[in-house]
Enzyme design. Structure first.
Site, mmCIF file in Angstrom:
data_model
loop_
_atom_site.group_PDB
_atom_site.id
_atom_site.type_symbol
_atom_site.label_atom_id
_atom_site.label_comp_id
_atom_site.label_asym_id
_atom_site.label_seq_id
_atom_site.Cartn_x
_atom_site.Cartn_y
_atom_site.Cartn_z
ATOM 1 N N HIS A 1 0.824 -1.221 0.000
ATOM 2 C CA HIS A 1 0.000 0.000 0.000
ATOM 3 C C HIS A 1 0.853 1.265 0.000
ATOM 4 O O HIS A 1 2.028 1.251 0.371
ATOM 5 C CB HIS A 1 -0.922 0.004 1.220
ATOM 6 C CG HIS A 1 -0.159 -0.007 2.528
ATOM 7 N ND1 HIS A 1 0.435 1.112 3.056
ATOM 8 C CD2 HIS A 1 0.119 -1.017 3.381
ATOM 9 C CE1 HIS A 1 1.051 0.807 4.183
ATOM 10 N NE2 HIS A 1 0.870 -0.496 4.403
ATOM 11 N N ARG B 1 -5.716 1.144 4.751
ATOM 12 C CA ARG B 1 -4.658 1.629 3.859
ATOM 13 C C ARG B 1 -4.477 0.716 2.646
ATOM 14 O O ARG B 1 -4.132 1.182 1.560
ATOM 15 C CB ARG B 1 -3.352 1.817 4.624
ATOM 16 C CG ARG B 1 -2.815 0.584 5.356
ATOM 17 C CD ARG B 1 -1.736 1.009 6.355
ATOM 18 N NE ARG B 1 -1.036 -0.098 6.987
ATOM 19 C CZ ARG B 1 -1.412 -0.709 8.096
ATOM 20 N NH1 ARG B 1 -2.559 -0.360 8.675
ATOM 21 N NH2 ARG B 1 -0.684 -1.665 8.635
ATOM 22 N N GLU C 1 -1.323 -6.925 7.426
ATOM 23 C CA GLU C 1 0.080 -6.767 7.789
ATOM 24 C C GLU C 1 0.424 -7.734 8.921
ATOM 25 O O GLU C 1 -0.460 -8.226 9.642
ATOM 26 C CB GLU C 1 0.329 -5.302 8.218
ATOM 27 C CG GLU C 1 1.723 -4.954 8.693
ATOM 28 C CD GLU C 1 2.826 -5.276 7.692
ATOM 29 O OE1 GLU C 1 3.030 -6.472 7.400
ATOM 30 O OE2 GLU C 1 3.507 -4.349 7.229
ATOM 31 N N HIS D 1 0.406 -5.537 2.148
ATOM 32 C CA HIS D 1 1.321 -4.880 3.072
ATOM 33 C C HIS D 1 2.739 -5.405 2.866
ATOM 34 O O HIS D 1 2.938 -6.451 2.250
ATOM 35 C CB HIS D 1 0.867 -5.138 4.510
ATOM 36 C CG HIS D 1 -0.541 -4.677 4.752
ATOM 37 N ND1 HIS D 1 -0.855 -3.446 5.278
ATOM 38 C CD2 HIS D 1 -1.722 -5.294 4.494
ATOM 39 C CE1 HIS D 1 -2.171 -3.322 5.344
ATOM 40 N NE2 HIS D 1 -2.716 -4.423 4.872
#
Length: 258
Positions: free
Chosen positions: A11, A62, A89, A188
Site C-alpha cells: 500500500h 490503507r 500486515e 502490506h
C-alpha cells in the site's frame, strides 16, 4: 514460458509509515504522499496497458484505499475487490505504535532488524494493557473473519504470517490465477514478502534482505506450476525505486544527533 501474471503491491505510505512507527493492525489511512503514490502506481499500470480482472486486499483501510485509488487511476473502478484479514500486515504484538529509530537506539539496530526482518522470530505479544489492544480487538471488522476473534494472532513472525496466508492463497487466490485472470494483491510489506518467499523459494536467511517500498507494483510472471519464470520486476523509475528501498531499510537505524 510465462503463463500467468501476478501483481503484488505494498500500500501507499500510511500516516504511521511517515512517523516511522510499527503500524501493524492499527487501522491507518494513507498519508497525502501515500495517496499520490497509489495514484501514480495506477497511472503507471494504465500506461503500460495492464488490465485487472480482480483485486485482493486485506481488511485494513490503507490496503483498501490504495486499491481504490489504483483502480480509479486506471479507469477500472468496476473491477471486483475481495478482502480478507489473511492478507493483513504482520501483527507486531507489543511493538505496535513504537518508533523504529527510537527502538534501535534503546535495543540496538541488530535487535530491531531481527524483530522487523527475521523469518521466525516473534515479537512479544500484545496484551490488554497495551494502548492499542482494545482499538484493534473491539473493531467490528474482526467479527467478519473466518476464525473466532479470540483465535486471531496477538503477535506474529513472518513465518506465522505465511502460515495464516497460505490457506487463503491456496483456496481462494490460486483458483482465480488458474482461470487465467490477471490479479492485483494490494496488501502490506510483510504479507507481500511472505508471498514472495513462498513463490520464489527464498531462504529463511535471504528473506531478511527483501525490501518492498510503498506504492511500487511488483510483477511476477509464473509458469503453469505457479513458479516464477524470471526475476520479479519492480515497475517504474528504477533510480527512484532504489532510493525508496534505502529509505525503508534506514527506518530501523538509530537516529544520529548532530
Amino acid at each position: 514460458m510465462s503463463k500467468y501474471k501476478l501483481f503484488l503491491l505494498r500500500h501507499g505510505e500510511g500516516a504511521w509509515n511517515k512517523e516511522n512507527r510499527f503500524c501493524s493492525w492499527v487501522d491507518q489511512k494513507l498519508s497525502e504522499n501515500g495517496v499520490k503514490e497509489a495514484q501514480d502506481c495506477g497511472r503507471l499500470l494504465k500506461e503500460q496497458g495492464y488490465k485487472f480482472d480482480i483485486v485482493f486486499t486485506s481488511i485494513l483501510s490503507r490496503s483498501i484505499q490504495t486499491a481504490w485509488l489504483v483502480m480509479e487511476a486506471m479507469g477500472q473502478e468496476w473491477v471486483p475487490v475481495v478482502k480478507s484479514w489473511r492478507l493483513n500486515e504482520r501483527h507486531y504484538g507489543s511493538l505496535i505504535g513504537l518508533n523504529r529509530a527510537e527502538m534501535a537506539q534503546q535495543h540496538g539496530e541488530e535487535k530491531v532488524k531481527l524483530w522487523r526482518r527475521s523469518y521466525d522470530i516473534t515479537p512479544p505479544p500484545i496484551d490488554e494493557s497495551h494502548p492499542y489492544f482494545h482499538e484493534i480487538y473491539n473493531d467490528r471488522r474482526y467479527t467478519t473473519c473466518d476464525v473466532p476473534k479470540e483465535n486471531l494472532p496477538r503477535a506474529e513472525s513472518l513465518k506465522e504470517v505465511l502460515d495464516r496466508l497460505l490457506p487463503y492463497w491456496d483456496s481462494t487466490v490460486v483458483p482465480v490465477i488458474r482461470e487465467g485472470k490477471t490479479l492485483l494483491i494490494s496488501a502490506h510489506g510483510n504479507s507481500c514478502r511472505a508471498l514472495l518467499k513462498h513463490l520464489e523459494g527464498i531462504s529463511d536467511e535471504d528473506i531478511a534482505s527483501v525490501t518492498l517500498p510503498t506504492g511500487i507494483p511488483v510483477l511476477l510472471e509464473l509458469d503453469e506450476n505457479l513458479k516464477p519464470v524470471k526475476p520479479r520486476q519492480l515497475l517504474g523509475d528504477q533510480e527512484k525505486i532504489q532510493a525508496a528501498i534505502k529509505k525503508v531499510e534506514d527506518q530501523g537505524k538509530a537516529k544520529t544527533t548532530t
